[in-house]
Design an enzyme around this catalytic site. Structure first.
Site, PDB file in Angstrom:
ATOM      1  N   TYR A  46       0.862  -1.188   0.000  1.00  0.00           N
ATOM      2  CA  TYR A  46       0.000   0.000   0.000  1.00  0.00           C
ATOM      3  C   TYR A  46       0.891   1.227   0.000  1.00  0.00           C
ATOM      4  O   TYR A  46       1.813   1.338   0.819  1.00  0.00           O
ATOM      5  CB  TYR A  46      -0.872  -0.012   1.257  1.00  0.00           C
ATOM      6  CG  TYR A  46      -1.817   1.171   1.383  1.00  0.00           C
ATOM      7  CD1 TYR A  46      -2.938   1.282   0.566  1.00  0.00           C
ATOM      8  CD2 TYR A  46      -1.587   2.158   2.330  1.00  0.00           C
ATOM      9  CE1 TYR A  46      -3.811   2.356   0.695  1.00  0.00           C
ATOM     10  CE2 TYR A  46      -2.457   3.230   2.466  1.00  0.00           C
ATOM     11  CZ  TYR A  46      -3.572   3.330   1.649  1.00  0.00           C
ATOM     12  OH  TYR A  46      -4.432   4.394   1.776  1.00  0.00           O
TER      13      TYR A  46
ATOM     14  N   ASP B 179       9.300   2.426  -0.212  1.00  0.00           N
ATOM     15  CA  ASP B 179       8.300   3.149   0.578  1.00  0.00           C
ATOM     16  C   ASP B 179       8.548   2.758   2.037  1.00  0.00           C
ATOM     17  O   ASP B 179       8.150   1.674   2.487  1.00  0.00           O
ATOM     18  CB  ASP B 179       6.899   2.738   0.111  1.00  0.00           C
ATOM     19  CG  ASP B 179       5.798   3.362   0.972  1.00  0.00           C
ATOM     20  OD1 ASP B 179       6.123   3.933   2.033  1.00  0.00           O
ATOM     21  OD2 ASP B 179       4.628   3.251   0.582  1.00  0.00           O
TER      22      ASP B 179
ATOM     23  N   LYS C  44       4.890   8.973   9.080  1.00  0.00           N
ATOM     24  CA  LYS C  44       4.692   8.426  10.432  1.00  0.00           C
ATOM     25  C   LYS C  44       5.733   8.903  11.448  1.00  0.00           C
ATOM     26  O   LYS C  44       5.605   9.983  12.011  1.00  0.00           O
ATOM     27  CB  LYS C  44       4.604   6.903  10.364  1.00  0.00           C
ATOM     28  CG  LYS C  44       3.437   6.432   9.460  1.00  0.00           C
ATOM     29  CD  LYS C  44       3.143   4.977   9.593  1.00  0.00           C
ATOM     30  CE  LYS C  44       2.141   4.468   8.586  1.00  0.00           C
ATOM     31  NZ  LYS C  44       0.748   4.694   8.906  1.00  0.00           N
TER      32      LYS C  44
HETATM   33  N1  HOZ Z   1      -3.359   3.472   6.137  1.00  0.00           N
HETATM   34  C1  HOZ Z   1      -3.031   3.413   7.516  1.00  0.00           C
HETATM   35  C2  HOZ Z   1      -2.773   2.024   7.940  1.00  0.00           C
HETATM   36  N2  HOZ Z   1      -1.951   1.276   7.074  1.00  0.00           N
HETATM   37  C3  HOZ Z   1      -4.023   4.151   8.396  1.00  0.00           C
HETATM   38  C4  HOZ Z   1      -5.280   3.467   8.741  1.00  0.00           C
HETATM   39  C5  HOZ Z   1      -6.201   4.336   9.600  1.00  0.00           C
HETATM   40  O1  HOZ Z   1      -5.782   5.318  10.180  1.00  0.00           O
HETATM   41  O2  HOZ Z   1      -7.378   3.996   9.670  1.00  0.00           O
END
Ligand code: HOZ
Length: 432
Positions: A149, A244, A272
């Site tokens: 992702y 990433d 993050k």
């Molecule tokens: N995309 C993040 C987790 N891989 C954030 C998910 C979230 O904050 O709901």
């Protein structure tokens, strides 16, 4: 509604109201608990390794606000630095010395980064880096991996991980086919598939982007030689290699997965941890490539809040804290105890499971495994994962509400927290 022994009256009230105000009642899909059943708990305080919900329940937290809280939530030194910074204002929209400090720390730490651009999220960083890959090479196609992702920009929403995997959405409506026709997918850990894509698209592939350790399809480690192989293939085809490291940066090691595995990409995305819990992202890499970015070069990318002084402050303090000798040894030892403990408990309970950890990142699948890629990850028994998630929640342990998300530990987790977590897992699995 899944039956529960937890008292969650206030959480339920707030979430019911939220559902009338925001799609699914949330600001980001995974946190809606859709794939694990039951309603999400609503937080009102986080501190160290713990979170508290609005009904007063306390949990040991292994989500860590999805990664940033590696020093523990609301670390007193981060909070104090933020208080001081706040006195000077919340946003400048102009250069600040704080950006230089964090940029220097990132450049010193991450082997591939010679120059960096700050943005506001991991999505933004990956979106910009894909534009940069194309601008630099003059080619349009990009290879990504199934289950990885890279945020929610159009070109990455093909067989993606995280919320897309959690909700079982193959691809997203609203994404033009013309955009995703340039996104090529390969199974993670499969070098032959990558070679085949290069052979089928000669001179057309700008580069390869991946999570060097996957966290968005659950935790999946790279097989020996996989990252090295990608480095060789991309060099051979004059394409770029992009790591990433939004999840793995400053988590797998201070210098990220690239330091841990000794494979240096051309470009890296971060997020993050480098924002210490405030919204941030960054991309960086070789100077000759970064020179393409406006206003130094012609590739346009911008942002009103980019380099925000509060985000820079929290990031600087967080990285300073991580520099303390022994931090990563402690994180690795503690997370290993957790991961090995969970696997042992599953084995004793006769539950098919596999998983692992690297430094402060871990995962558990309910399949005998092994899990090398997203197809393997999907073999996990999702019903079992849901029951495990609920059982742990009821025993005061907060895990990511999705099989397709990695778990995160922090320096604030104590040995006692790990013991309590393992005792809870033993109880849950013994009841199956
Ligand atoms: N995309 C993040 C987790 N891989 C954030 C998910 C979230 O904050 O709901």
């Amino acid at each position: 509604m899944v039956s529960s022994t937890l008292k969650t009256t206030k959480s339920e009230e707030i979430f019911a109201a939220a559902q009338k105000l925001m799609p699914g009642g949330v600001s980001s899909p995974v946190r809606a608990f859709k794939s694990v059943g039951g309603q999400p708990i609503v937080f009102d305080k986080v501190k160290g390794a713990y979170i508290w919900d609005v009904d007063g329940n306390q949990y040991i937290d292994y989500v860590g606000t999805w990664g940033p809280a590696i020093c523990g939530h609301a670390h007193p030194e981060v909070i104090s630095a933020l208080r001081d910074s706040l006195e000077n204002g919340t946003s400048f929209g102009a250069p600040s010395a704080l950006e230089n400090v964090l940029a220097e720390m990132v450049i010193d730490a991450v082997p591939s980064i010679e120059m960096v651009r700050f943005v506001n999220s991991g999505t933004e960083a990956c979106m910009a880096v894909s534009r940069l890959m194309r601008a630099f090479t003059g080619r349009d196609k990009i290879i990504k991996f199934e289950g990885c992702y890279h945020g929610h920009a159009d070109m990455f929403l093909v067989k993606a991980g995280s919320g897309v995997a959690t909700l079982g959405l193959p691809d997203s409506p609203g994404v033009p086919k013309s955009v995703t026709s340039n996104t090529l997918n390969a199974p993670y850990n499969d070098l032959e598939a990558v070679k085949a894509l290069f052979a089928a698209n000669p001179g057309e592939i700008a580069g390869v982007i991946l999570e060097p350790v996957v966290g968005n399809a659950g935790f999946i480690a790279p097989d020996a030689g996989f990252l090295e192989g990608l480095r060789e293939i991309t060099k051979e085809h004059k394409a770029l290699l992009v790591f990433d490291e939004v999840m793995t940066g400053f988590r797998i090691a201070y210098g990220g997965a690239q330091q841990k595995f000794g494979v240096i990409p051309d470009l890296t995305t971060l997020g993050k941890i480098i924002g210490g819990g405030l919204p941030v992202g960054a991309y960086g890499g070789r100077k000759d490539i970064m020179a393409m970015v406006a206003p130094s070069g012609p590739m346009y990318q911008a942002g009103t809040l980019s380099g925000n002084p509060l985000a820079m402050t929290a990031g600087i303090k967080t990285l300073e804290l991580l520099q303390k000798p022994g931090t990563y040894e402690q994180l690795d030892k503690m997370t290993k105890k957790l991961s090995e403990g969970l696997l042992k408990i599953a084995k004793e309970a006769g539950v098919a499971a596999c998983g692992g950890q690297i430094s402060a990142m871990f995962g558990l699948f309910f399949t005998a495994g092994p899990v090398h890629n997203y197809e393997d990850a999907k073999k996990s028994d999702l019903g079992k994962f849901s029951r495990f998630h609920r059982g742990m929640l009821e025993r005061g342990i907060y895990l990511a509400p999705s099989q397709f998300e990695a778990g995160f530990t922090s320096v604030a987790h104590s040995d006692e927290d790990i013991e309590r977590t393992l005792a809870a897992a033993r109880e849950v699995m013994a009841s199956w």
